[in-house]
Design a protein around this motif. Structure first.
Motif, mmCIF file in Angstrom:
data_model
loop_
_atom_site.group_PDB
_atom_site.id
_atom_site.type_symbol
_atom_site.label_atom_id
_atom_site.label_comp_id
_atom_site.label_asym_id
_atom_site.label_seq_id
_atom_site.Cartn_x
_atom_site.Cartn_y
_atom_site.Cartn_z
ATOM 1 N N LEU A 1 2.965 -23.140 21.174
ATOM 2 C CA LEU A 1 3.714 -24.403 21.234
ATOM 3 C C LEU A 1 5.172 -24.139 21.621
ATOM 4 O O LEU A 1 5.749 -24.851 22.449
ATOM 5 N N ARG A 2 5.742 -23.087 21.048
ATOM 6 C CA ARG A 2 7.123 -22.741 21.385
ATOM 7 C C ARG A 2 7.234 -22.305 22.837
ATOM 8 O O ARG A 2 8.155 -22.694 23.553
ATOM 9 N N PHE A 3 6.293 -21.477 23.259
ATOM 10 C CA PHE A 3 6.345 -20.950 24.622
ATOM 11 C C PHE A 3 6.246 -22.091 25.635
ATOM 12 O O PHE A 3 6.974 -22.119 26.627
ATOM 13 N N ARG A 4 5.344 -23.026 25.382
ATOM 14 C CA ARG A 4 5.164 -24.133 26.328
ATOM 15 C C ARG A 4 6.419 -24.968 26.487
ATOM 16 O O ARG A 4 6.665 -25.524 27.548
ATOM 17 N N ASN A 5 7.174 -25.090 25.419
ATOM 18 C CA ASN A 5 8.332 -25.986 25.461
ATOM 19 C C ASN A 5 9.663 -25.272 25.672
ATOM 20 O O ASN A 5 10.704 -25.922 25.723
ATOM 21 N N ALA A 6 9.629 -23.944 25.776
ATOM 22 C CA ALA A 6 10.883 -23.192 25.898
ATOM 23 C C ALA A 6 11.708 -23.694 27.083
ATOM 24 O O ALA A 6 11.181 -23.932 28.172
ATOM 25 N N ALA A 7 12.998 -23.876 26.848
ATOM 26 C CA ALA A 7 13.891 -24.345 27.916
ATOM 27 C C ALA A 7 14.003 -23.272 28.995
ATOM 28 O O ALA A 7 14.035 -22.074 28.691
ATOM 29 N N VAL A 8 14.059 -23.715 30.238
ATOM 30 C CA VAL A 8 14.210 -22.796 31.375
ATOM 31 C C VAL A 8 15.310 -23.333 32.286
ATOM 32 O O VAL A 8 15.658 -24.512 32.221
ATOM 33 N N PRO A 9 15.874 -22.455 33.132
ATOM 34 C CA PRO A 9 16.888 -22.928 34.076
ATOM 35 C C PRO A 9 16.346 -24.126 34.861
ATOM 36 O O PRO A 9 15.182 -24.134 35.273
ATOM 37 N N GLY A 10 17.195 -25.117 35.035
ATOM 38 C CA GLY A 10 16.759 -26.356 35.681
ATOM 39 C C GLY A 10 16.594 -27.495 34.684
ATOM 40 O O GLY A 10 16.740 -28.666 35.040
ATOM 41 N N ASP A 11 16.279 -27.150 33.421
ATOM 42 C CA ASP A 11 16.283 -28.155 32.360
ATOM 43 C C ASP A 11 17.732 -28.531 32.059
ATOM 44 O O ASP A 11 18.668 -27.847 32.478
ATOM 45 N N THR A 12 17.886 -29.605 31.279
ATOM 46 C CA THR A 12 19.242 -29.902 30.810
ATOM 47 C C THR A 12 19.319 -29.672 29.307
ATOM 48 O O THR A 12 18.321 -29.810 28.593
ATOM 49 N N ALA A 13 20.512 -29.323 28.852
ATOM 50 C CA ALA A 13 20.782 -29.171 27.417
ATOM 51 C C ALA A 13 20.897 -30.570 26.813
ATOM 52 O O ALA A 13 21.029 -31.557 27.548
ATOM 53 N N PRO A 14 20.864 -30.686 25.486
ATOM 54 C CA PRO A 14 21.073 -32.000 24.866
ATOM 55 C C PRO A 14 22.367 -32.669 25.339
ATOM 56 O O PRO A 14 22.441 -33.888 25.429
ATOM 57 N N THR A 15 23.379 -31.860 25.653
ATOM 58 C CA THR A 15 24.658 -32.406 26.121
ATOM 59 C C THR A 15 24.612 -32.780 27.600
ATOM 60 O O THR A 15 25.632 -33.142 28.181
ATOM 61 N N ARG A 16 23.426 -32.634 28.214
ATOM 62 C CA ARG A 16 23.176 -32.945 29.634
ATOM 63 C C ARG A 16 23.750 -31.904 30.581
ATOM 64 O O ARG A 16 23.755 -32.106 31.793
ATOM 65 N N ASP A 17 24.252 -30.800 30.075
ATOM 66 C CA ASP A 17 24.656 -29.697 30.957
ATOM 67 C C ASP A 17 23.412 -29.153 31.631
ATOM 68 O O ASP A 17 22.365 -28.998 30.996
ATOM 69 N N LEU A 18 23.561 -28.790 32.896
ATOM 70 C CA LEU A 18 22.451 -28.164 33.604
ATOM 71 C C LEU A 18 22.340 -26.708 33.144
ATOM 72 O O LEU A 18 23.333 -25.974 33.119
ATOM 73 N N LEU A 19 21.146 -26.305 32.778
ATOM 74 C CA LEU A 19 20.935 -24.923 32.346
ATOM 75 C C LEU A 19 20.654 -24.055 33.568
ATOM 76 O O LEU A 19 19.904 -24.454 34.469
#
Lengths: 152, 777
Positions: B390-408
């Motif tokens: 479950l953690r692996f499937r949802n892990a944030a990756v570059p291209g996602d945004t942070a909660p603050t909407r910063d681009l990762l």
């Protein structure tokens, strides 16, 4: 009252108040601030020195009780193996608990040069280190004990 | 001669093993006066009268200070705290008077003889209590306090600050969700318990200089606020900090400095020293924040999280200090290291009648991680899915945004999936997760995953000065406080690498004096290496340019044709043409006596790029430079008869960006893991119904000792952060962040019941197994 202290190998006549702790006399009268006041309650071990070769929390001993006894502080160790071992093994971070641990382990290695894991565990429980996970301290102890065994 | 990646021993090593290392309270001077505190025995009470007449009779007493001495209110976010209590006390252990005397014994005696008459008031004993309609209000003048603008208080309530964050479309997220899990966690405030208790001295010199020595992580902040609070020109304030005996965030709050300054002022500027006892350090000085939090997650049946709603109720204690900012940090990273598209976070920082909260290692992150990871485990249970998967499937990756909407990006986000993959192998996760050892004993594993950005002032900066010695070695001065992390040694390595010389030839100034040391914002947030490291690199480049310029004259070559290596300057194409650095670093003297140049002094500074504060309604903004990530596991063995358990193994895989000092880095992570386990296993203040702290000693507030630790496995992966020196990411706090969640996960699996309350005493586990409701005041 006047007491005679054999402190770090030197004889001193010193005037103390009856309720004064050995810890405070070491720090304030002699400026030996390696012994630290971490709790003044015997819980943390930062003030450990040796008295007649045995580790003693200097906050749990009156200066008057130390009269006529041989007290060694970290400043009086000279060049003990455990000091170098602490450096080699990265066995400290902030360094505040270090003199107490070093005095305890120095006494351990002289009283029990072939200490087993259980003895080491038993002795080292009396001191708290808040920075490390004690792993590096364990390695330092083991390296000193093994070094001694090899040398014999 | 690589300086980076080598386990260089700490520069202060021999000082620390021989006892000569000096900490603030080790300085003893003959004419110094001593101060001792009188503390409130009530958590909430009106002060009716203070009688100091008897105390003043004690031989050697110089003065007694009470709340009347100053009406200045202090606080970094909201100025809500009197230096010495006035009219009311709001927590057990609050300072109500200060005795100053020739000796510490006389000051102590006098402090004991100060008679204070109180009228006890009803107490607010938890953040949940604080929100009740009929709750006593701690600060009836909340609306009138000066506010820096970052906290959003609600006058007429106990809400010191409300922070909200919204990302995506939460309603849409719920609609897309096929499974909902909701989980609530809580824990009480606890203590930093650094081995060195806090101490400070102050002196007001005849010419007007205010000189403060303090055991602090933030000497420059002390200088700034002493100037603000007392209207002193900042140039007249000198703050000195020697080595600090452990801090963990607890020494980033201003606490003793204004007290001891007022004491000195009351005795004509004489030097006054104060050293806290352990009991005072625990009950009276700032503590670690408490939390009650609910996390609701929605996911598809195949485990993709579509929505999360997070509600925090932080126990900030009697005064706000940094608690609303710790809370804000928990909002910034509220999702944990997962790419959750639709997010809502409501965060309340509450006033309670507990000690006030300062920063604690992790700055809100082991708190938020405990809340989020326990919810992830609850969701995994409901989905019947492996919690690692479950953690692996949802892990944030570059291209996602942070909660603050910063681009990762690959630079600002470490590699979570690789951390998780390594953790799976190191923990032998696929082998077994729960195992019966014999009739009574069960072994179980738990995992967690974390991230952390830092939450600093947007203009946080750092500076460095390097000075050459005649022998070609260098003195390095930065404003980082050596609190045990070894940062000053790492900075020497960074400098040595850039100067292409040995780190043993770099001499480090270990102490800080704000009059001469370049400012380093605060020694917090694991950011010494980034901020001061970049400043050091700039200072090195400045010095190199000067060295090459003078060498160019002597060697009659263009500076661009020259290189620095091993304390010599060479002509690149013809190394036989060269000059030793020591011949030019103090100026060069020609054979006829003519001289050019002078001592080489390099200077550099660094300020973070493009940071901005958060929007308090949407949470949008850029709070910090990078998200450091990691994955952790804990293995325990529980005795099912009495729920006692042993910590067997703890694993941490951290993305370090680049490991600068391997043994140092390992020690930082291992120590942090131990601290996280100790916190989760046994640390927490025990408050009675009147809000009194029942365990303010190291005997009753126990921390992990030598034989109670698990075996530790620490592994680093290296995904460079492009902004950081040699790519190194933050490291000092991160080992502890996931430990409480991983321990709770393992124990829950062994006990067969979900555990959401800390600390995890065997009794807590036993009560949960017996089906008793949790006790929460």
């Amino acid at each position: 009252m006047r007491i005679e202290l054999l402190l770090n190998g030197e004889k001193h006549l010193v005037e103390v108040q009856p309720p004064e702790l050995l810890l405070d006399v070491l720090r304030e009268t002699f400026g030996l601030t390696g012994a630290k006041p971490g709790c003044r309650n015997g819980d943390c071990g930062t003030c450990t020195v040796t008295v007649n070769g045995w580790p003693m929390k200097s906050c749990l001993m009156l200066a008057a009780e130390a009269s006529g006894q041989a007290v060694v502080t970290v400043e009086g160790l000279g060049d003990a193996d455990i000091q170098q071992a602490f450096v080699d093994k990265f066995a400290f971070q902030c360094g505040y608990c270090t003199p107490g641990f070093i005095m305890n382990i120095h006494a351990l290695s002289s009283k029990h040069p072939q200490a087993d894991e259980a003895t080491i565990r038993d002795w080292l429980q009396s001191n708290i280190c808040r920075c490390t996970g004690y792993e590096e301290i364990r390695q330092a102890v083991v390296s000193v004990l093994e070094g001694k065994v090899k040398g014999m | 001669m690589k300086a980076i990646g080598r386990s260089v021993p700490k520069k202060e090593s021999f000082d620390k093993v021989t006892g000569v290392a000096m900490y603030t309270a080790d300085k003893v001077e003959a004419r110094m006066l001593h101060a001792r505190l009188a503390l409130s025995p009530y958590a909430h009470a009106r002060i009716l009268s203070v009688d100091t007449s008897e105390a003043k009779q004690v031989q050697g007493v110089k003065t007694i200070l009470t709340g009347d001495v100053s009406d200045v209110l202090i606080g970094e976010e909201i100025r809500d705290r009197p230096i010495i209590a006035r009219e009311k006390v709001r927590y057990y252990g609050e300072v109500v008077a200060v005795a100053v005397a020739d000796t510490e014994a006389a000051a102590k005696r006098a402090a004991e003889l100060i008679r204070v008459e109180y009228e006890p008031l009803p107490v607010v004993n938890s953040p949940v209590d604080a929100l009740r309609q009929d709750a006593p209000i701690l600060h009836d003048k909340l609306g009138e306090y000066e506010n820096e603008g970052r906290a959003v208080p609600v006058p007429g309530t106990n809400i010191a600050s409300v922070n909200r964050l919204r990302k995506g479309d939460i309603d849409k997220g719920w609609k897309e969700s096929e499974m909902i899990a909701e989980n609530t966690v809580w824990f009480m405030p606890s203590d930093h318990a650094a081995m060195e208790t806090r101490s400070a001295t102050a002196e007001i010199r005849p010419d007007g200089y205010v000189v403060i020595d303090t055991s602090s992580q933030v000497p420059f902040t002390v200088k700034k606020y002493m100037a603000n609070y007392f209207g002193i020109g900042s140039g007249w304030i000198v703050v000195q900090t020697p080595l600090v005996g452990g801090a963990f965030g607890g020494k980033s709050a201003i606490f003793l400095e204004p007290i001891v300054y007022l004491a000195s002022k009351a005795v004509g500027g004489r030097k006054v020293k104060i050293v806290l006892t352990r009991e005072e350090d625990m009950a009276s000085a700032p503590v670690r924040i408490g939390l009650h939090a609910t996390v609701k997650l929605g996911s598809t049946l195949d485990g993709y999280i579509k929505a999360a709603h997070i509600t925090y109720r932080f126990d900030g204690g009697a005064y706000n200090d940094k608690s609303s900012d710790v809370a804000k940090a928990a909002v910034i990273d509220c999702s944990g290291p997962y790419g959750i598209p639709n997010l809502a976070c409501d965060c309340f920082t509450l006033y309670t009648n507990h000690g006030f909260a300062a920063a604690f290692r992790g700055y809100g992150h082991s708190e938020l991680t405990f809340a989020m990871e326990r919810a992830i485990d609850a969701l995994a249970d409901k989905l019947g899915m492996d919690p690692w998967e479950l953690r692996f499937r949802n892990a944030a990756v570059p291209g996602d945004t942070a909660p603050t909407r910063d681009l990762l990006t690959p630079s600002n986000l470490g590699d979570i999936k690789t951390c998780l993959n390594r953790l799976k192998i190191l923990s032998e996760w696929e082998g077994w997760q729960v195992r019966q050892i014999d009739a009574y004993r069960i072994r179980a594993k738990g995992i967690s995953c974390f991230w952390k950005n830092s939450s600093m002032d947007t203009d946080a900066s750092s500076g460095a000065i390097i000075l050459f010695n005649p022998d070609g070695s260098i003195n390095l001065e930065t404003g980082v406080v050596e609190i045990g992390t070894g940062t000053k040694t790492v900075l020497a390595q960074i400098l040595a690498e850039r100067m292409r010389m040995s780190p043993e030839r770099i001499h480090v100034k270990l102490t800080v004096d704000t009059r001469t040391t370049p400012e380093h914002w605060k020694t917090v947030a694991s950011r010494g290496t980034l901020l001061a490291g970049r400043a050091v690199l700039k200072a090195a480049d400045d010095a190199i340019r000067q060295l090459l310029d003078i060498a160019a004259c002597v060697l009659r070559a263009d500076p661009e044709d020259l290189v620095l290596e091993n304390e010599k300057v060479f002509v690149r194409a013809d190394p036989s043409v060269n000059i030793e650095v020591r011949e030019i670093c103090y100026g060069y003297v020609y054979p006829n006596g003519n001289a050019i140049g002078g001592q080489i002094i390099g200077r550099g500074h660094y300020i973070q790029r493009r940071m901005n504060p958060l929007n308090p309604v949407t949470g949008e903004g850029t709070p910090g430079p990078e998200w450091n990530v990691g994955a952790q596991a804990v293995e325990i063995e529980m005795d099912t008869r009495d729920c006692s358990y042993r910590l067997m193994k703890a694993i941490s895989v951290n993305d370090a960006g680049k490991v600068l000092n391997p043994e140092g880095a390992r020690g930082q992570v291992m120590g942090a893991m131990a601290m996280g386990l100790s916190f989760a296993n046994r640390e927490g203040f025990d408050y009675n119904e009147q809000g009194m702290v029942l365990n303010p000693t190291l005997r009753d507030f126990s921390v992990l000792r030598y034989d109670e630790n698990p075996s530790y496995i620490v592994e680093f992966i290296e995904t460079p952060c492009l902004d950081a020196p040699y790519g190194a990411r933050a490291l000092g706090e991160h080992g502890m962040i996931g430990m409480p969640a991983a321990l709770a996960d393992a124990l829950s699996r062994a006990a067969g019941v979900r555990l959401n309350q800390l600390p995890l005493y065997p009794e807590t586990v036993w009560r949960a197994r017996m089906g008793y409701s949790h006790v929460f005041l």
